[in-house]
Design a protein around this motif. Structure first.
Motif, PDB file in Angstrom:
ATOM      1  N   TYR A 197      49.493  47.999 113.432  1.00  0.00           N
ATOM      2  CA  TYR A 197      50.082  47.963 111.982  1.00  0.00           C
ATOM      3  C   TYR A 197      50.505  49.644 111.547  1.00  0.00           C
ATOM      4  O   TYR A 197      49.246  50.297 111.751  1.00  0.00           O
ATOM      5  CB  TYR A 197      49.147  47.244 111.069  1.00  0.00           C
ATOM      6  CG  TYR A 197      49.550  47.512 109.522  1.00  0.00           C
ATOM      7  CD1 TYR A 197      48.868  48.380 108.745  1.00  0.00           C
ATOM      8  CD2 TYR A 197      50.272  46.846 108.980  1.00  0.00           C
ATOM      9  CE1 TYR A 197      49.069  48.534 107.480  1.00  0.00           C
ATOM     10  CE2 TYR A 197      50.696  46.749 107.568  1.00  0.00           C
ATOM     11  CZ  TYR A 197      49.893  47.824 106.922  1.00  0.00           C
ATOM     12  OH  TYR A 197      50.303  47.969 105.559  1.00  0.00           O
ATOM     13  N   MET A 198      51.575  49.820 111.544  1.00  0.00           N
ATOM     14  CA  MET A 198      51.711  51.324 111.051  1.00  0.00           C
ATOM     15  C   MET A 198      52.483  51.415 109.944  1.00  0.00           C
ATOM     16  O   MET A 198      53.483  50.831 109.502  1.00  0.00           O
ATOM     17  CB  MET A 198      52.829  51.822 112.227  1.00  0.00           C
ATOM     18  CG  MET A 198      52.052  51.876 113.485  1.00  0.00           C
ATOM     19  SD  MET A 198      52.998  52.617 114.954  1.00  0.00           S
ATOM     20  CE  MET A 198      52.125  52.210 116.421  1.00  0.00           C
ATOM     21  N   GLU A 199      52.212  52.563 108.997  1.00  0.00           N
ATOM     22  CA  GLU A 199      52.870  52.966 108.074  1.00  0.00           C
ATOM     23  C   GLU A 199      53.497  54.163 108.258  1.00  0.00           C
ATOM     24  O   GLU A 199      52.830  55.174 108.516  1.00  0.00           O
ATOM     25  CB  GLU A 199      52.018  52.987 106.911  1.00  0.00           C
ATOM     26  CG  GLU A 199      51.487  51.621 106.189  1.00  0.00           C
ATOM     27  CD  GLU A 199      50.559  51.749 105.294  1.00  0.00           C
ATOM     28  OE1 GLU A 199      50.075  52.869 104.741  1.00  0.00           O
ATOM     29  OE2 GLU A 199      49.914  50.642 104.757  1.00  0.00           O
ATOM     30  N   GLU A 248      60.487  50.167 102.376  1.00  0.00           N
ATOM     31  CA  GLU A 248      60.603  50.043 100.805  1.00  0.00           C
ATOM     32  C   GLU A 248      60.522  51.288 100.343  1.00  0.00           C
ATOM     33  O   GLU A 248      60.371  52.212 101.155  1.00  0.00           O
ATOM     34  CB  GLU A 248      59.521  48.952 100.554  1.00  0.00           C
ATOM     35  CG  GLU A 248      58.209  49.560 101.196  1.00  0.00           C
ATOM     36  CD  GLU A 248      56.985  48.556 101.100  1.00  0.00           C
ATOM     37  OE1 GLU A 248      56.558  47.912 101.886  1.00  0.00           O
ATOM     38  OE2 GLU A 248      56.655  48.391  99.773  1.00  0.00           O
ATOM     39  N   GLU A 249      60.659  51.335  99.075  1.00  0.00           N
ATOM     40  CA  GLU A 249      60.892  52.840  98.272  1.00  0.00           C
ATOM     41  C   GLU A 249      59.221  53.311  98.647  1.00  0.00           C
ATOM     42  O   GLU A 249      58.101  52.432  98.178  1.00  0.00           O
ATOM     43  CB  GLU A 249      61.006  52.555  96.888  1.00  0.00           C
ATOM     44  CG  GLU A 249      61.465  53.931  96.165  1.00  0.00           C
ATOM     45  CD  GLU A 249      62.822  54.475  97.034  1.00  0.00           C
ATOM     46  OE1 GLU A 249      63.773  53.657  97.386  1.00  0.00           O
ATOM     47  OE2 GLU A 249      62.814  55.625  97.270  1.00  0.00           O
ATOM     48  N   LYS A 280      59.088  54.115 102.768  1.00  0.00           N
ATOM     49  CA  LYS A 280      57.841  53.682 103.448  1.00  0.00           C
ATOM     50  C   LYS A 280      58.140  52.491 104.462  1.00  0.00           C
ATOM     51  O   LYS A 280      58.666  51.376 104.065  1.00  0.00           O
ATOM     52  CB  LYS A 280      56.715  53.199 102.503  1.00  0.00           C
ATOM     53  CG  LYS A 280      55.590  52.620 103.304  1.00  0.00           C
ATOM     54  CD  LYS A 280      54.465  52.034 102.093  1.00  0.00           C
ATOM     55  CE  LYS A 280      53.498  51.339 102.893  1.00  0.00           C
ATOM     56  NZ  LYS A 280      52.400  50.649 101.822  1.00  0.00           N
ATOM     57  N   VAL A 281      58.036  52.774 105.556  1.00  0.00           N
ATOM     58  CA  VAL A 281      58.374  51.684 106.557  1.00  0.00           C
ATOM     59  C   VAL A 281      57.029  51.394 107.180  1.00  0.00           C
ATOM     60  O   VAL A 281      56.502  52.095 107.714  1.00  0.00           O
ATOM     61  CB  VAL A 281      59.331  52.349 107.700  1.00  0.00           C
ATOM     62  CG1 VAL A 281      59.526  51.430 108.828  1.00  0.00           C
ATOM     63  CG2 VAL A 281      60.481  53.108 107.567  1.00  0.00           C
ATOM     64  N   THR A 282      56.870  50.113 107.240  1.00  0.00           N
ATOM     65  CA  THR A 282      55.985  49.186 107.569  1.00  0.00           C
ATOM     66  C   THR A 282      56.271  48.550 108.854  1.00  0.00           C
ATOM     67  O   THR A 282      57.239  47.680 108.898  1.00  0.00           O
ATOM     68  CB  THR A 282      55.261  48.270 106.696  1.00  0.00           C
ATOM     69  OG1 THR A 282      55.109  49.107 105.442  1.00  0.00           O
ATOM     70  CG2 THR A 282      53.931  47.551 107.134  1.00  0.00           C
ATOM     71  N   ASP A 315      64.722  59.172 103.777  1.00  0.00           N
ATOM     72  CA  ASP A 315      65.955  58.177 103.583  1.00  0.00           C
ATOM     73  C   ASP A 315      67.131  58.907 104.389  1.00  0.00           C
ATOM     74  O   ASP A 315      67.396  60.088 104.398  1.00  0.00           O
ATOM     75  CB  ASP A 315      66.411  58.063 102.095  1.00  0.00           C
ATOM     76  CG  ASP A 315      66.816  56.511 102.191  1.00  0.00           C
ATOM     77  OD1 ASP A 315      67.207  55.988 103.173  1.00  0.00           O
ATOM     78  OD2 ASP A 315      66.690  55.939 101.077  1.00  0.00           O
ATOM     79  N   GLY A 316      67.871  58.207 104.691  1.00  0.00           N
ATOM     80  CA  GLY A 316      69.167  58.465 105.576  1.00  0.00           C
ATOM     81  C   GLY A 316      70.018  57.296 105.650  1.00  0.00           C
ATOM     82  O   GLY A 316      69.611  56.231 105.673  1.00  0.00           O
TER      83      GLY A 316
END
Lengths: 83, 83
Positions: B42-44, B78-79, B3-5, B49-50
């Motif tokens: 604000y983006m989620e 984060e995971e 999860k990228v915020t 994964d890489g």
């Protein structure tokens, strides 16, 4: 003075056309690994400290900053950094 | 899955009419203690994964998500939590 950071996101299940458009654009740029994108609002408020600061910020969110029908919100309160 | 915020804010010194409007509205609702309001995005992102995940997210921000002329960005990785 306090710095209040407010995060406003769409509720789960609410369609996010802006997020969908961003995901499609990222795919067209070659970033296929993006499985989902959701867009929200992020606000930084400089607020004079007060005894019921958190309650008043909650009111500000309920009354103006967030749309309770389709949005969730959360906020953090920290010491303001003089810039 | 990660999860990228992403937090996107206007650069210091860039006029923020939306923030000004919010501040004015909050004052009219009786929240005079708000000295400044700045609005950002604000983006989620849910991203597979890489090895070069952070570098690619930086590219996504530089190419699409943020306007480098008037906006700053930062992001957390984060995971992802299965919802």
């Amino acid at each position: 003075m306090r710095k209040v950071t407010v995060f406003i996101t769409l509720k789960q299940g609410v369609l996010d056309p802006q997020g969908k458009a961003i995901q499609t654009s990222l795919h067209s740029l070659g970033y296929q690994e993006v499985q989902e994108a959701r867009v929200g609002k992020y606000m930084e408020l400089q607020v004079e400290d007060g005894p019921d600061l958190e309650a008043r910020v909650k009111e500000m969110c309920d009354k103006l900053l967030a749309n309770p029908v389709i949005e969730d919100y959360r906020f953090d309160v920290e010491e303001a950094v003089r810039s």
